[in-house]
Design an enzyme around this catalytic site. Structure first.
Site: not given
Ligand code: NAI
Ligand code: MG
Length: 489
Positions: A157-158, A182, A292, A389
């Site tokens: 993630p970012w 990725k 997280c 969250e």
């Molecule tokens: P996300 O889960 O969409 O993104 C995380 C990673 O997964 C990125 O590299 C993204 O490109 C990838 N990804 C997204 N869709 C995918 C797919 N279908 N197949 C494979 N890879 C995929 O998270 P997002 O949209 O940036 O954030 C949404 C919410 O998720 C946040 O508001 C937060 O609540 C949670 N989150 C939790 C994190 C943690 O550290 N556990 C980190 C980021 C977000």
């Protein structure tokens, strides 16, 4: 805003130790969240590029490759060399991280120092990965060998771009795997800079590959790939579920997930109030709440509740929000518009559902994605802000009376990533620590995350652990070798 002159050197895909354009020649923009302006066009990987990266990683993993024949201790030296280079370039990498992500520069520097430390931990681990000799029944001399699982996919993630990279690369490389990473589409730049450093450190071609791109295209292609033996993912629970589906639809690759949380931090009456307020403040506001394991449910015992809320509000009001390159700033912008909107939507729901907005709750200015540090009191368990969250700078303070009650309420969530308890009573701390359903319990502290300590989630917060020895195991296969011992000689 101070304009940042940090030069962006690497914007292409990193495959087989070369920076290359995407097969489609497509690019995607990366933005500065302080103003929403584009800072770079980055090569956009799609399935074809992921296939190339996986093929390079597969060749690098072939039986007689340089990587496979390398002594484990030499592998450790390479990882240490990469850590040295990150340390050398720490200031420059921190500026790049802050430009792409918006976190305060000192936070970026801290993250990169943690990344160096994690890599050093795993550098030392390489030649300590070993199996057992086993007294098996029968006339056998039996031993187990730990072998690297193969090519691994890593999707991050970012919120902690370079740190998540280090958490993923360290154990994979220590195990002897080759990898395709990725990075998040919102923060691809420091991963590409780290790839250049890996090449400089001397990793053989194909061991480390980096393919920036979007989740549903590049991410899905990686998680669906038949030559990928394991996928490690950090991000939302929703996408974590998809990763498991992809594994099931393809080759049953092993899956490890580090997902969201709604972590309780429980504050008892007997604490030093100022210290407790400070710990609880940092637990939620660190990294703009985009964390997280954020302590996102602050449970405070009734005897000190009102006094605690008053001081928590003062601390939130004193938090300086603004240009993350300004050393006096504590909080920069949220990562993007959807994240900002999500925070504002949840704040609105908190007000509607009867929580008391003590301070904050609004966007700051119209440029970029800045949010006021926000505190809600009178929060109850069923409110959306106590369940979902928020991933933003919003402290929700709940009241409780007894230990038994708060254990039940702390555990009444589908998440189970982290937790904290603040008390001078060792028995209270012990009972809570044993009863709470969470991967980490921090007693009289919060966020005590170190390279040596396993970190990960119970319940829907994930599968597996990162950091410490536990993180290496999922990158290994165990092979049992039984050798018949002659009964007569
Ligand atoms: P996300 O889960 O969409 O993104 C995380 C990673 O997964 C990125 O590299 C993204 O490109 C990838 N990804 C997204 N869709 C995918 C797919 N279908 N197949 C494979 N890879 C995929 O998270 P997002 O949209 O940036 O954030 C949404 C919410 O998720 C946040 O508001 C937060 O609540 C949670 N989150 C939790 C994190 C943690 O550290 N556990 C980190 C980021 C977000
Ligand atoms: Mg960006």
């Amino acid at each position: 805003m101070v304009s940042e002159s940090s030069s962006i050197k690497y914007t292409k895909l990193f495959i087989n130790n070369e920076f290359v354009d995407a097969a489609s020649k497509k690019t995607f923009p990366s933005f500065n969240p302080c103003n929403g302006q584009k800072i770079a066009d980055v090569a956009e990987a799609d399935k074809e590029d992921v296939d190339k990266a996986v093929a390079a990683a597969k060749t690098a993993f072939s039986r007689n490759s340089e990587w496979r024949k390398m002594d484990a201790s030499v592998r450790g030296k390479l990882i240490n060399q990469l850590a040295d280079l990150l340390q050398r370039d720490l200031k420059e990498l921190a500026r790049l991280e802050t430009l792409d992500n918006g976190k305060p520069l000192s936070d970026s520097e801290f993250d990169i120092q943690c990344s160096v430390d994690v890599l050093r931990y795993y550098a030392g681990y390489c030649d300590k990965v070993h199996g057992h000799t086993i007294p098996s029944d029968g006339d056998f001399f039996t031993l187990t060998r730990k072998e690297p699982i193969g090519v691994v996919g890593q999707i991050i993630p970012w919120n902690y771009p370079l740190m998540m990279l280090a958490w993923k690369w360290g154990p994979a490389l220590a195990a002897g795997c080759t990898l395709v990473l990725k990075p998040a589409e919102l923060t691809p730049l420091t991963a590409l800079a780290a790839a250049a450093l890996a090449r400089e450190a001397g990793f053989p071609a194909g061991v480390i590959n980096v393919v920036p791109g979007y989740g549903p295209t590049a991410g899905a292609a990686l998680a669906l790939h038949g030559d990928v033996s394991k996928v490690a993912f950090t991000g939302s629970t929703q996408v974590g579920k998809k990763i498991m589906e992809y594994a099931a639809q393809s080759n049953l690759k092993k899956v490890s997930l580090e997902l969201g949380g709604k972590s309780p931090l429980v504050v008892f009456d007997d604490v030093d109030l100022d210290e407790a307020v400070e710990i609880a403040h940092n637990a939620i506001f660190t990294n703009h709440g985009q964390n997280c394991c954020a302590g996102s449910r602050t449970f405070v015992q009734s005897g000190i509740y009102d006094a605690f809320v008053k001081k928590a509000v003062e601390k939130a009001r004193a938090r300086k929000v603004g240009d993350p390159f300004d050393a006096s700033v504590h909080q920069g912008p949220q990562i993007d518009k959807p994240s900002l909107d999500k925070v504002l939507r949840l704040v609105a729901s908190g007000k509607e559902q009867g929580a008391k907005l003590e301070t904050g709750g609004a966007q700051i200015g119209t440029e970029g994605y800045f949010v006021q540090p926000t505190v809600f009191s009178n929060v109850t368990d069923k409110m959306t802000i106590a369940k979902e969250e928020i991933f933003g700078p919003v402290q929700t303070i709940l009241k409780f009376d007894t230990l038994e009650e708060v254990i039940e309420r702390a555990n009444d969530t589908s998440y189970g990533l982290a937790s904290g308890v603040l008390t001078k009573d060792v028995n209270t701390a012990l009972v809570f620590a044993q009863a709470v359903q969470a991967g980490s319990v921090w007693v009289n502290c919060y966020d005590a995350i170190t390279p040596q300590t396993p970190f990960g989630g119970y319940k829907m917060s994930g599968i597996g652990r990162e950091m410490g020895p536990d993180s290496v195991e999922p990158y290994l296969e165990t092979k049992t070798i039984s050798i018949k011992v002659p009964t007569k000689m």
